[in-house]
Each structure stands twice: as structure tokens, then as C-alpha cells.
Design a protein around this motif. Sequence first.
Motif, short mmCIF file in Angstrom:
data_model
loop_
_atom_site.label_atom_id
_atom_site.label_comp_id
_atom_site.label_asym_id
_atom_site.label_seq_id
_atom_site.Cartn_x
_atom_site.Cartn_y
_atom_site.Cartn_z
N TYR A 73 0.91 -1.31 0.05
CA TYR A 73 0.04 -0.04 -0.08
C TYR A 73 0.90 1.47 0.11
N GLN A 74 1.93 1.26 0.75
CA GLN A 74 2.61 2.58 1.04
C GLN A 74 3.70 2.75 -0.49
N ALA A 75 3.89 1.70 -0.92
CA ALA A 75 4.58 1.89 -2.29
C ALA A 75 3.79 2.49 -3.40
N ILE A 76 2.34 2.05 -3.47
CA ILE A 76 1.45 2.62 -4.33
C ILE A 76 1.04 4.09 -3.97
N LEU A 77 1.00 4.35 -2.87
CA LEU A 77 0.85 5.85 -2.30
C LEU A 77 2.19 6.56 -2.64
N MET A 78 3.30 6.33 -2.67
CA MET A 78 4.56 7.02 -2.76
C MET A 78 4.64 7.04 -4.21
N ASN A 79 4.30 6.29 -5.20
CA ASN A 79 4.16 6.20 -6.64
C ASN A 79 3.13 6.64 -7.21
N LEU A 80 2.05 7.20 -6.72
CA LEU A 80 0.84 7.44 -7.32
C LEU A 80 1.28 8.59 -8.45
N ARG A 81 2.07 9.30 -8.05
CA ARG A 81 2.49 10.57 -9.18
C ARG A 81 3.10 9.93 -10.38
N GLU A 93 -6.19 2.38 -17.21
CA GLU A 93 -6.37 1.05 -16.34
C GLU A 93 -5.46 1.21 -14.96
N PRO A 94 -4.20 1.12 -15.23
CA PRO A 94 -3.40 1.26 -14.02
C PRO A 94 -3.86 2.26 -13.07
N ILE A 95 -4.08 3.20 -13.33
CA ILE A 95 -4.31 4.28 -12.39
C ILE A 95 -5.62 4.11 -11.60
N ARG A 96 -6.77 3.54 -12.32
CA ARG A 96 -7.83 3.04 -11.73
C ARG A 96 -7.69 1.87 -10.76
N ILE A 97 -6.81 1.18 -11.30
CA ILE A 97 -6.49 0.05 -10.08
C ILE A 97 -5.78 0.47 -8.97
N ALA A 98 -4.81 1.41 -9.15
CA ALA A 98 -4.09 2.14 -7.98
C ALA A 98 -4.99 2.79 -7.19
N LEU A 99 -5.84 3.49 -7.70
CA LEU A 99 -6.71 4.47 -6.80
C LEU A 99 -7.62 3.50 -6.13
N ASP A 100 -8.22 2.49 -6.50
CA ASP A 100 -8.95 1.38 -6.04
C ASP A 100 -8.19 0.85 -4.79
N ARG A 101 -7.01 0.51 -4.95
CA ARG A 101 -6.20 0.15 -3.98
C ARG A 101 -6.12 1.22 -2.84
N ILE A 102 -5.76 2.24 -3.07
CA ILE A 102 -5.67 3.68 -2.33
C ILE A 102 -7.01 3.79 -1.42
N GLU A 123 -8.16 -3.37 3.27
CA GLU A 123 -8.18 -4.60 2.62
C GLU A 123 -6.48 -5.07 2.28
N ALA A 124 -5.52 -3.96 2.42
CA ALA A 124 -4.25 -4.09 2.50
C ALA A 124 -3.55 -4.32 3.71
N GLY A 125 -4.32 -4.43 4.61
CA GLY A 125 -3.83 -4.72 5.83
C GLY A 125 -2.99 -3.71 6.51
N TYR A 126 -3.09 -2.56 5.70
CA TYR A 126 -2.12 -0.97 6.14
C TYR A 126 -2.80 -0.29 7.29
N GLU A 127 -2.02 0.30 8.23
CA GLU A 127 -2.50 1.13 9.39
C GLU A 127 -1.96 2.41 9.40
N PRO A 128 -2.51 3.37 8.17
CA PRO A 128 -1.78 4.67 8.03
C PRO A 128 -2.45 5.59 9.20
#
Length: 508
Positions: free
Chosen positions: A268-276, A287-296, A301-306
Motif C-alpha cells: 500500500y505504501q509503495a502505491i501511495l508513494m508512486n501514485l504521481r 487502467e493502471p491508475i484506476r486499479i491504483a486508486l481503488d487500492r488507495i 484490505e491491504a492490512g495497512y494501518e496509516p
Amino acid sequence: MASINRKPIVHTHEGGKAVLRTPQQELFVLCVSFLNEDSFYETASETRLRLEELAAHTCSDTDWCLNLIKWLRGDGGLRTVAQIAAVALVHARLGKKLDGGNRQIIAASIQRPDEGPAVLNAWKTSYGTIPKPVKRGVADALQNLTENGYLKWNGKTEKGQISLTDAIRIVHPQPKDEHQSALFDFIVNDHENEDRKALLLSLPVIQSREAFNALSIKDKVAALTGDDAKNLIKSARLTHETIFSSLGKLEPVDAQRIWLKLIPDMGYQAILMNLRRIIDSCGEDSEPIRIALDRIDHPMEAGYEPLPISFLSAYRNVPDIAKPYLEHAAEYSLRHVPELPGRTLVMVDRSGSMWSPLSQRSTLSRYDAASMFACALGLKNPRSVIVPFEDETAEPVVVEGENPLAMLERFGQAGGGTRVGDSTKSAYQQYGPFDRVIVITDEQSSWWDGTQLKDAIPHKVPLYTWNLGGYHGALSLGNRNRVNLGGLSDAAFSLLSFDTGTKWPWEL
């Protein structure tokens, strides 16, 4: 730098009266705010000298030293200062001929493969000959080395006078099994072609990575977009950094196809840092950005505790299409913020020195961190009153809605002088009473501040002061219900239950 004044009353860099912390308190606050670079009021070398002196004052308490380093590198999430503090503490301990615990203190500061060489470099640069307890501590930590870790951090391990190869030769770690023995052998020794091929049979991940590196760019793109791409990425432990640094600039269609293979399994953190980066290489409507934003949008679901601040840098760096997803995810992060009974006054220092960046690599300032912390507390505790201050208090920030990222825009810009005590006293009298007061500041109150922060509110009311600068001298110590802490790491919210003078964060 002159020796630290150990009289009860000291002064801030701006001339305001402050109270001397104990050496343990000051070392803790310095460490959690440590940048290893020049700050607004102190050069990096001055800070390092102060850390070394504090280490000499605190090093005799072995358990405390070990717990400090464990917490810094663990829950505190502070990598560099954990190693620098460990080196300073062990050097001071050896100077006092204190045995037992030195090896453990060094080992506790190391988690990544590049950190063992970093500790050896730090010692050699500062003190010269590396003693046995330091070598043994690094050797203990190197027993955690894996193929994955070696490949991930290999580039960073070669920086400095002592590389990972050098470190293994210097400290002679005992391999824990035949596989690790082969790994140490591969790193340290040069092998002829046939011997190398035989050795790589015992190191399948490195073998797979070398096979990938040997491909042409055209063949790499074909492999990364083909039917077996996911197996290749997994077997060679290919990260997005590894892949795109080896491919250079790609056509958008190829970049999209590769990101489609990577994003589903990225952290999750890797996607967040690489969104731009994903948006720039693939386009907003892809399609990649749609999938990335859905993950964000689904951190649970990612088990992330931000915490909310995790989203701020990305929020400021992406186009409008991504902002609603970051806002929603930031709302989710509020569930980790404590609900505090009663009313809370949150004072946020927005003086000029708070505009300093969190680090040279960060796009965020101390004021950003303080404001996000206040936003999160306010949204989770709607009876809170949030007051920015400089020389005087500003109007309270309106606490409404559910989005800390949008709320941040109401804090105004940092600038001006600092009167922490007078501002806190004024806000308490105007908006109080409160059940607790939280002040987020670098504690650099000016000489014309007429009120000591510790006396700005009734002594029966708990006062929590977060020092984001790590400077010498505290404004709020000396009385019951006065808690002085430092930094705003992921552990910050849990420290609201910190019991002054009796517990450290690792004891909560």
C-alpha cells in the motif's frame, strides 16, 4: 560547542526561559526529532556533539539504553538516529569500561542489510578502530541477511568506506544454514564462471535476477508484459524501482502493461508513494491508475494501518482525479486516533521556525506534521478547540466534516515569532476550561514570552507538549501533569497516555 548547562533554568535559542530536562529526557526528545542535518537553530555537527554528551550522561543504564534503541528502530520508525545513538552510547559505555549489553545495543539498531555497514562506517569515521562488541553486534544482525534483502538494498550497501562485502569480511558473521553460507560466499568471494554457476544453483533468487539483468531492454519489456510476467517478478524479486531504472523511459502503452502486472501485488505504501509516477507514465484515464486508486481507497484490505500524515505528501503532488480517494483513505486512518473524554485544547505553533522541513528529502514541514496531528485529534474529538499561534493566537480552526486533508487548508501559513506560554494561557482563558491541553511546537519561545508554559494553565490540568525540534531546554517540565515528548511518529497518538516521569513509550 560548549558543554551543556545543567542548571535548572536554561534559555531557548530565542531567549525564552526554559526548564532543563534530565539527560534521559533530553536524549529521547533529541532522538525522536533527529534529522542528521542542519536545523533552524542548530547545525548538524552541534546536534551530534550534544547527542554524544547526552550519551555519556545516560550510558550507564544498560536496560534503558537498549530499550531506547529498540524503540527507535522499531515502533518509533527512526532508522538513522537509532544507529547514531547506538554508536554514541556504546562508545561512551566502553569509555567507562561498562561490559554487557554493548553487542545487543548495536544489533538492535540494525534491521536492513545496508545498516550493518552504516554502523561500521559511523564508528570508523567518528572513533577509528572498531572494537569487538561493535563487530559482534553487526555480525548478529547480519545473520538475518537473505537473498531478498541483499538484492533490495545492494546499491545502498556499497556506499561509504565500508561496503556489505567489507562488513562481512570484518565481522565474520556465523551463517545460520547452508543457504546463508552460500549467500555470504557469493557476496564476499570472486568466482570463476563454472564455480559461480554452481554457487548460483543454491541462490535461486539471485540467479533469476541476474538472468533478467542480462536481457536486452526489448526482451525485458516482452518478459514483463508476457503471460509469465508475474512469475518472473516474483522469482527475481523485481520491484518497480528495479524495473523502471533498468528500462528507462517507456512508451505509455508499455508502461501501462508493466504497471498492470505490478500494482496488484505492490504494498500500500509503495502505491501511495508512486501514485504521481504511475499517473505521469500511464495517464490519468488509464487502467493502471484506476486499479491504483481503488487500492488507495481500501487501506483496510491491504492490512495497512496509516496515519493521516501518510497521505499529505501524495495529496499535494497528484492531480484532482486522485484527491477524493486520498481523502477517503485519510478518513479511514482516523480510527487509530484516540477518543479523549471531555474537552481538549490543541495549540499548534505556526511560527517561522516551524516552516523547516521534516528532513532534506521531505516536501512536508514541521508545521504540516503538527497541523495534521491536530486535524486528526479534532475530527475524532469534536469537542476539541484547535488554536494556531505565533506571537499571538489566531482564530480557532473550525472542526467540521470528516476529511483531515481538506481541513488542513484552514490553518494558515507559518511565520512570525513565538510566544508559547502567553498564547496557551490566552487560549485557555478565552475558550476553557479544558480537561487537557496539547501543545505542538519546537519549544523556541521568545524572550518576550511572559508566561512559562508549565504555568500557563491550572496545574491540575494535564499538559502534553510535543517538541518537533529536539532542541535543548523544555518549556513544560517541573510540575505534576506536565508531560514533555518529542517527534510525531506513528507512535505519537499512543503517547497521550504517557505517564510523566514514570514510563517511557516502550513501557506502554
